[in-house]
Design a protein around this motif. Structure first.
Motif, mmCIF file in Angstrom:
data_model
loop_
_atom_site.group_PDB
_atom_site.id
_atom_site.type_symbol
_atom_site.label_atom_id
_atom_site.label_comp_id
_atom_site.label_asym_id
_atom_site.label_seq_id
_atom_site.Cartn_x
_atom_site.Cartn_y
_atom_site.Cartn_z
ATOM 1 N N LYS A 144 5.830 -6.062 -2.876
ATOM 2 C CA LYS A 144 7.279 -6.050 -3.047
ATOM 3 C C LYS A 144 7.758 -7.417 -3.509
ATOM 4 N N LEU A 145 8.570 -7.404 -4.576
ATOM 5 C CA LEU A 145 9.140 -8.634 -5.112
ATOM 6 C C LEU A 145 10.653 -8.488 -5.174
ATOM 7 N N ASN A 146 11.358 -9.422 -4.553
ATOM 8 C CA ASN A 146 12.812 -9.453 -4.597
ATOM 9 C C ASN A 146 13.281 -10.642 -5.429
ATOM 10 N N VAL A 147 14.265 -10.404 -6.271
ATOM 11 C CA VAL A 147 14.884 -11.473 -7.054
ATOM 12 C C VAL A 147 16.353 -11.531 -6.660
ATOM 13 N N ARG A 148 16.837 -12.710 -6.296
ATOM 14 C CA ARG A 148 18.215 -12.849 -5.825
ATOM 15 C C ARG A 148 18.962 -13.937 -6.590
ATOM 16 N N ASN A 149 20.172 -13.616 -6.968
ATOM 17 C CA ASN A 149 21.090 -14.580 -7.581
ATOM 18 C C ASN A 149 20.405 -15.391 -8.681
ATOM 19 N N ILE A 172 11.446 -5.028 -6.784
ATOM 20 C CA ILE A 172 10.337 -4.402 -7.500
ATOM 21 C C ILE A 172 9.269 -4.023 -6.480
ATOM 22 N N LEU A 173 8.944 -2.743 -6.428
ATOM 23 C CA LEU A 173 7.937 -2.236 -5.498
ATOM 24 C C LEU A 173 6.694 -1.830 -6.262
ATOM 25 N N ALA A 174 5.528 -2.085 -5.669
ATOM 26 C CA ALA A 174 4.260 -1.712 -6.306
ATOM 27 C C ALA A 174 3.202 -1.498 -5.230
ATOM 28 N N LYS A 175 2.306 -0.547 -5.484
ATOM 29 C CA LYS A 175 1.214 -0.297 -4.550
ATOM 30 C C LYS A 175 0.140 -1.362 -4.667
ATOM 31 N N SER A 176 0.069 -2.016 -5.833
ATOM 32 C CA SER A 176 -0.882 -3.099 -6.058
ATOM 33 C C SER A 176 -0.352 -3.958 -7.187
ATOM 34 N N LEU A 177 -1.056 -5.037 -7.491
ATOM 35 C CA LEU A 177 -0.628 -5.927 -8.553
ATOM 36 C C LEU A 177 -0.627 -5.258 -9.920
ATOM 37 N N VAL A 178 -1.409 -4.198 -10.067
ATOM 38 C CA VAL A 178 -1.497 -3.523 -11.367
ATOM 39 C C VAL A 178 -0.615 -2.286 -11.426
#
Length: 199
Positions: A144-149, A172-178
């Motif tokens: 999981k990647l969050n981008v804020r402001n 951004i959610l992902a089960k793996s890096l790919v």
């Protein structure tokens, strides 16, 4: 041995382990480890990562890393792709004890991204070499990647087009890096607010 004494011994053992872990994590000079941690991030992402500010790791309330003034560069051209004012990451304790940043969740706060497409239609984020991360080497498995402001600069040299998106927020959610990936977010363009969802 009585049941009460066994419980007391178990509590003491657990307290000793937790105390030892706390001492281990709090007495490491994480700033001295910035290069090795950045190298791990770079190997995983395929982008060069630079930690230019302070870096710290805490155990409580859950293991997490915080870094200030982070640069993301194209590994092949050294062109700056993004700057991050504050990076926060949720860590796996097991991997942390191995000295490996196993990132399950990451938040980028106050970032600035540059997305540039040249005259041939190739973006500055594109690179020929893929990440060296192997399927069997998933110690760093961002899910999981969050981008804020944040601020996004987009430039297409082929069509002489420029655009800026402000107040960018995304998850951004992902089960793996790919992948596979799912993106939900919002941004401001020319004073108008927009939402986006991509699967």
């Amino acid at each position: 041995m009585s049941k009460k004494k066994m419980i007391l011994i178990a509590i003491c053992v657990v307290a000793g382990i937790v105390g030892g872990l706390f001492y281990y994590v709090t007495h490491i000079d994480w700033n001295a480890q910035k290069e090795s941690i950045a190298a791990r991030f770079s190997k995983t992402s395929g982008r060069k990562i630079e930690f230019t500010g302070n870096l710290s790791v805490s155990l409580f309330p859950s293991p997490h890393l915080e870094a200030n003034d982070v640069n993301i560069l194209n590994d092949e051209t050294s062109e700056k792709l993004a700057t991050v004012a504050t990076l926060e990451a949720e860590l796996s304790l097991r991997a942390l004890l191995k000295g490996i940043p196993d990132i399950k969740s990451m938040t980028l706060i106050g970032s600035e991204f540059w997305f540039i497409v040249d005259e041939n239609g190739v973006s500055n984020w594109h690179q020929k070499q893929k990440s060296q991360l192997l399927d069997m080497d998933l110690e760093t498995g961002l899910q999981k990647l969050n981008v804020r402001n944040s601020l996004l600069h987009y430039r297409n040299k082929k069509y002489d087009f420029n655009q800026e998106l402000t107040q960018v927020n995304a998850e951004i959610l992902a089960k793996s890096l790919v992948g596979p990936y799912r993106l939900d977010g919002n941004f401001v363009k020319d004073s108008d607010h927009f939402g986006v969802a991509v699967n």
